[in-house]
Motif scaffolding. Sequence first.
Motif, PDB file in Angstrom:
ATOM      1  N   GLN A  66     -72.177  59.506 -17.083  1.00  0.00           N
ATOM      2  CA  GLN A  66     -71.894  60.325 -18.133  1.00  0.00           C
ATOM      3  C   GLN A  66     -72.085  59.462 -19.466  1.00  0.00           C
ATOM      4  O   GLN A  66     -72.826  60.100 -20.779  1.00  0.00           O
ATOM      5  N   ALA A  67     -71.613  58.358 -19.695  1.00  0.00           N
ATOM      6  CA  ALA A  67     -71.720  57.512 -20.632  1.00  0.00           C
ATOM      7  C   ALA A  67     -73.029  57.154 -21.008  1.00  0.00           C
ATOM      8  O   ALA A  67     -73.692  57.178 -22.128  1.00  0.00           O
ATOM      9  N   ARG A  68     -73.795  56.931 -19.812  1.00  0.00           N
ATOM     10  CA  ARG A  68     -75.159  56.373 -19.923  1.00  0.00           C
ATOM     11  C   ARG A  68     -76.035  57.685 -20.658  1.00  0.00           C
ATOM     12  O   ARG A  68     -76.704  57.278 -21.552  1.00  0.00           O
ATOM     13  N   ALA A  69     -75.795  58.876 -20.243  1.00  0.00           N
ATOM     14  CA  ALA A  69     -76.377  60.056 -20.684  1.00  0.00           C
ATOM     15  C   ALA A  69     -76.271  60.069 -22.047  1.00  0.00           C
ATOM     16  O   ALA A  69     -77.089  60.613 -22.872  1.00  0.00           O
ATOM     17  N   GLN A  70     -75.272  59.677 -22.604  1.00  0.00           N
ATOM     18  CA  GLN A  70     -74.612  59.996 -24.030  1.00  0.00           C
ATOM     19  C   GLN A  70     -75.206  58.666 -24.798  1.00  0.00           C
ATOM     20  O   GLN A  70     -74.951  58.806 -26.080  1.00  0.00           O
ATOM     21  N   GLY A  71     -75.494  57.721 -24.214  1.00  0.00           N
ATOM     22  CA  GLY A  71     -76.166  56.696 -25.160  1.00  0.00           C
ATOM     23  C   GLY A  71     -74.706  55.705 -25.485  1.00  0.00           C
ATOM     24  O   GLY A  71     -75.037  55.091 -26.367  1.00  0.00           O
ATOM     25  N   LYS A  72     -73.710  55.860 -24.421  1.00  0.00           N
ATOM     26  CA  LYS A  72     -72.705  55.078 -24.734  1.00  0.00           C
ATOM     27  C   LYS A  72     -72.329  53.769 -23.670  1.00  0.00           C
ATOM     28  O   LYS A  72     -71.133  53.216 -23.825  1.00  0.00           O
ATOM     29  N   LEU A  73     -72.991  53.539 -22.988  1.00  0.00           N
ATOM     30  CA  LEU A  73     -72.871  52.578 -21.995  1.00  0.00           C
ATOM     31  C   LEU A  73     -73.640  51.284 -22.157  1.00  0.00           C
ATOM     32  O   LEU A  73     -74.705  51.158 -22.281  1.00  0.00           O
ATOM     33  N   ASP A  74     -72.569  50.086 -22.400  1.00  0.00           N
ATOM     34  CA  ASP A  74     -73.171  48.996 -22.672  1.00  0.00           C
ATOM     35  C   ASP A  74     -74.242  48.895 -23.783  1.00  0.00           C
ATOM     36  O   ASP A  74     -75.279  48.348 -23.521  1.00  0.00           O
ATOM     37  N   THR A  75     -74.023  49.425 -24.861  1.00  0.00           N
ATOM     38  CA  THR A  75     -74.964  49.643 -25.850  1.00  0.00           C
ATOM     39  C   THR A  75     -75.495  48.348 -26.654  1.00  0.00           C
ATOM     40  O   THR A  75     -76.270  47.965 -27.495  1.00  0.00           O
ATOM     41  N   ASN A  76     -74.321  47.527 -26.647  1.00  0.00           N
ATOM     42  CA  ASN A  76     -74.172  46.235 -27.605  1.00  0.00           C
ATOM     43  C   ASN A  76     -74.493  45.046 -26.435  1.00  0.00           C
ATOM     44  O   ASN A  76     -73.153  44.604 -25.739  1.00  0.00           O
ATOM     45  N   ALA A  77     -75.361  44.591 -26.309  1.00  0.00           N
ATOM     46  CA  ALA A  77     -75.641  43.562 -25.006  1.00  0.00           C
ATOM     47  C   ALA A  77     -74.910  42.396 -25.035  1.00  0.00           C
ATOM     48  O   ALA A  77     -74.268  41.775 -24.131  1.00  0.00           O
ATOM     49  N   ALA A  78     -74.840  41.753 -26.334  1.00  0.00           N
ATOM     50  CA  ALA A  78     -73.936  40.546 -26.547  1.00  0.00           C
ATOM     51  C   ALA A  78     -72.441  40.686 -26.336  1.00  0.00           C
ATOM     52  O   ALA A  78     -71.723  40.242 -25.786  1.00  0.00           O
ATOM     53  N   GLN A  79     -72.018  42.087 -26.829  1.00  0.00           N
ATOM     54  CA  GLN A  79     -70.628  42.476 -26.581  1.00  0.00           C
ATOM     55  C   GLN A  79     -70.409  42.709 -25.234  1.00  0.00           C
ATOM     56  O   GLN A  79     -69.425  42.290 -24.389  1.00  0.00           O
ATOM     57  N   THR A  80     -71.239  43.403 -24.495  1.00  0.00           N
ATOM     58  CA  THR A  80     -71.231  43.405 -22.836  1.00  0.00           C
ATOM     59  C   THR A  80     -71.277  42.018 -22.209  1.00  0.00           C
ATOM     60  O   THR A  80     -70.213  41.923 -21.269  1.00  0.00           O
ATOM     61  N   ARG A  81     -71.931  41.157 -22.511  1.00  0.00           N
ATOM     62  CA  ARG A  81     -71.922  39.770 -21.887  1.00  0.00           C
ATOM     63  C   ARG A  81     -70.575  39.046 -22.046  1.00  0.00           C
ATOM     64  O   ARG A  81     -70.199  38.441 -21.087  1.00  0.00           O
ATOM     65  N   ARG A  82     -70.100  39.403 -23.339  1.00  0.00           N
ATOM     66  CA  ARG A  82     -68.855  38.607 -23.670  1.00  0.00           C
ATOM     67  C   ARG A  82     -67.833  39.372 -22.726  1.00  0.00           C
ATOM     68  O   ARG A  82     -66.995  38.402 -21.933  1.00  0.00           O
ATOM     69  N   VAL A  83     -67.548  40.527 -22.813  1.00  0.00           N
ATOM     70  CA  VAL A  83     -66.609  41.176 -21.902  1.00  0.00           C
ATOM     71  C   VAL A  83     -66.664  40.725 -20.305  1.00  0.00           C
ATOM     72  O   VAL A  83     -65.691  40.340 -19.534  1.00  0.00           O
ATOM     73  N   GLN A  84     -68.138  40.667 -19.874  1.00  0.00           N
ATOM     74  CA  GLN A  84     -68.287  40.364 -18.388  1.00  0.00           C
ATOM     75  C   GLN A  84     -67.877  39.099 -18.146  1.00  0.00           C
ATOM     76  O   GLN A  84     -67.492  38.988 -17.101  1.00  0.00           O
ATOM     77  N   ASN A  85     -68.463  38.082 -19.001  1.00  0.00           N
ATOM     78  CA  ASN A  85     -68.079  36.841 -18.688  1.00  0.00           C
ATOM     79  C   ASN A  85     -66.541  36.502 -18.613  1.00  0.00           C
ATOM     80  O   ASN A  85     -66.130  35.591 -17.868  1.00  0.00           O
ATOM     81  N   ILE A  86     -65.937  37.061 -19.763  1.00  0.00           N
ATOM     82  CA  ILE A  86     -64.393  36.787 -19.562  1.00  0.00           C
ATOM     83  C   ILE A  86     -63.548  37.399 -18.349  1.00  0.00           C
ATOM     84  O   ILE A  86     -63.009  36.798 -17.699  1.00  0.00           O
ATOM     85  N   ALA A  87     -64.177  38.674 -18.098  1.00  0.00           N
ATOM     86  CA  ALA A  87     -63.704  39.338 -16.949  1.00  0.00           C
ATOM     87  C   ALA A  87     -64.019  38.605 -15.488  1.00  0.00           C
ATOM     88  O   ALA A  87     -63.074  38.390 -14.670  1.00  0.00           O
ATOM     89  N   GLN A  88     -65.153  37.915 -15.382  1.00  0.00           N
ATOM     90  CA  GLN A  88     -65.374  37.277 -14.311  1.00  0.00           C
ATOM     91  C   GLN A  88     -64.518  36.000 -14.047  1.00  0.00           C
ATOM     92  O   GLN A  88     -64.047  35.727 -13.006  1.00  0.00           O
ATOM     93  N   ARG A  89     -64.290  35.485 -15.083  1.00  0.00           N
ATOM     94  CA  ARG A  89     -63.219  34.279 -15.002  1.00  0.00           C
ATOM     95  C   ARG A  89     -61.921  34.528 -14.580  1.00  0.00           C
ATOM     96  O   ARG A  89     -61.274  33.771 -13.798  1.00  0.00           O
ATOM     97  N   LEU A  90     -61.586  35.684 -14.941  1.00  0.00           N
ATOM     98  CA  LEU A  90     -60.226  36.248 -14.719  1.00  0.00           C
ATOM     99  C   LEU A  90     -60.319  36.674 -13.046  1.00  0.00           C
ATOM    100  O   LEU A  90     -59.316  36.412 -12.266  1.00  0.00           O
ATOM    101  N   ILE A  91     -61.246  37.456 -12.727  1.00  0.00           N
ATOM    102  CA  ILE A  91     -61.621  37.918 -11.453  1.00  0.00           C
ATOM    103  C   ILE A  91     -61.518  36.783 -10.526  1.00  0.00           C
ATOM    104  O   ILE A  91     -60.922  36.898  -9.238  1.00  0.00           O
ATOM    105  N   ALA A  92     -61.761  35.582 -10.981  1.00  0.00           N
ATOM    106  CA  ALA A  92     -62.084  34.488 -10.055  1.00  0.00           C
ATOM    107  C   ALA A  92     -60.674  34.033  -9.708  1.00  0.00           C
ATOM    108  O   ALA A  92     -60.293  33.197  -8.535  1.00  0.00           O
TER     109      ALA A  92
END
Length: 277
Positions: A66-92
């Motif tokens: 739904q978010a992808r269809a509305q153009g609301k999914l991971d729209t800011n690549a730098a912001q998405t990378r930042r969140v994913q990098n932080i999350a992966q360190r926590l998940i580890a």
Amino acid sequence: MGKLKFNRIFSAGALATTLVVSGCASVQTTQSGAVGVERQQYMSGLVSEQALQQEAAQQYNSLLSQARAQGKLDTNAAQTRRVQNIAQRLIAQAGVFRPDAAQWNWEVHVLNDNQVNAWCMPGGKIAVYSGLINRLNPTDDELAAVIGHEIAHALREHSREQVSQQMATQLGLSVLAAVTGSQASANLGNALTNVMFTLPNSRTHEIEADRIGTELAARAGYNPNAAVTLWQKMAALDRGNAPPEFLSTHPSPDTRIQDLQVIANQVMPLYERTQGR
């Protein structure tokens, strides 16, 4: 948390057909960690861990579509990378509390929405809203505190615990055992919907998530004091809108900040170890 509550988005429809009614059992979903979370939890068997994770994955995929269809999914690549990098360190670091979490199919995305919001569904399905980043302007350490808190809810299976308590309290296990077929599915589905959409997390759940989340952040190399500054920002943003503590199922910002200061001091050696001190 008032208007700043980290809401959990979930639907129980498909899950209702897979639920099994049974008695309560005392379980310990996580190890205690350095913060000492040792409370025994009671799960009724109304919903299995596997069924809840399967439903969460389906709902998460639907939400992403739904978010992808509305153009609301991971729209800011730098912001998405930042969140994913932080999350992966926590998940580890999640295995410190729960070794089997290493086998979860973790996913992390950013939703373009002005809400100050983040959540982690059962099984490790994470979303952070752009409004949280844009309105709070968190440091990486503060963002780790947010994501760590939400991961902690999933590790402790707070959603499944709430469902168990809700059904046992409102319907009674003896009544549930006598209900079969579509009526049982409807009752259980309604309870899940209420828990996921309406009811806030209990004070106990919030405190546990704060404690585990702060330790996860410290072990991942994020300054645990950021949990304090994060909630100071939350309090400033929500000032004048939060109900008195006795009317809320959450700790007041002041109480929460005081507890987080104690936790931060407790896990600071874990953080310092990551800094080579």
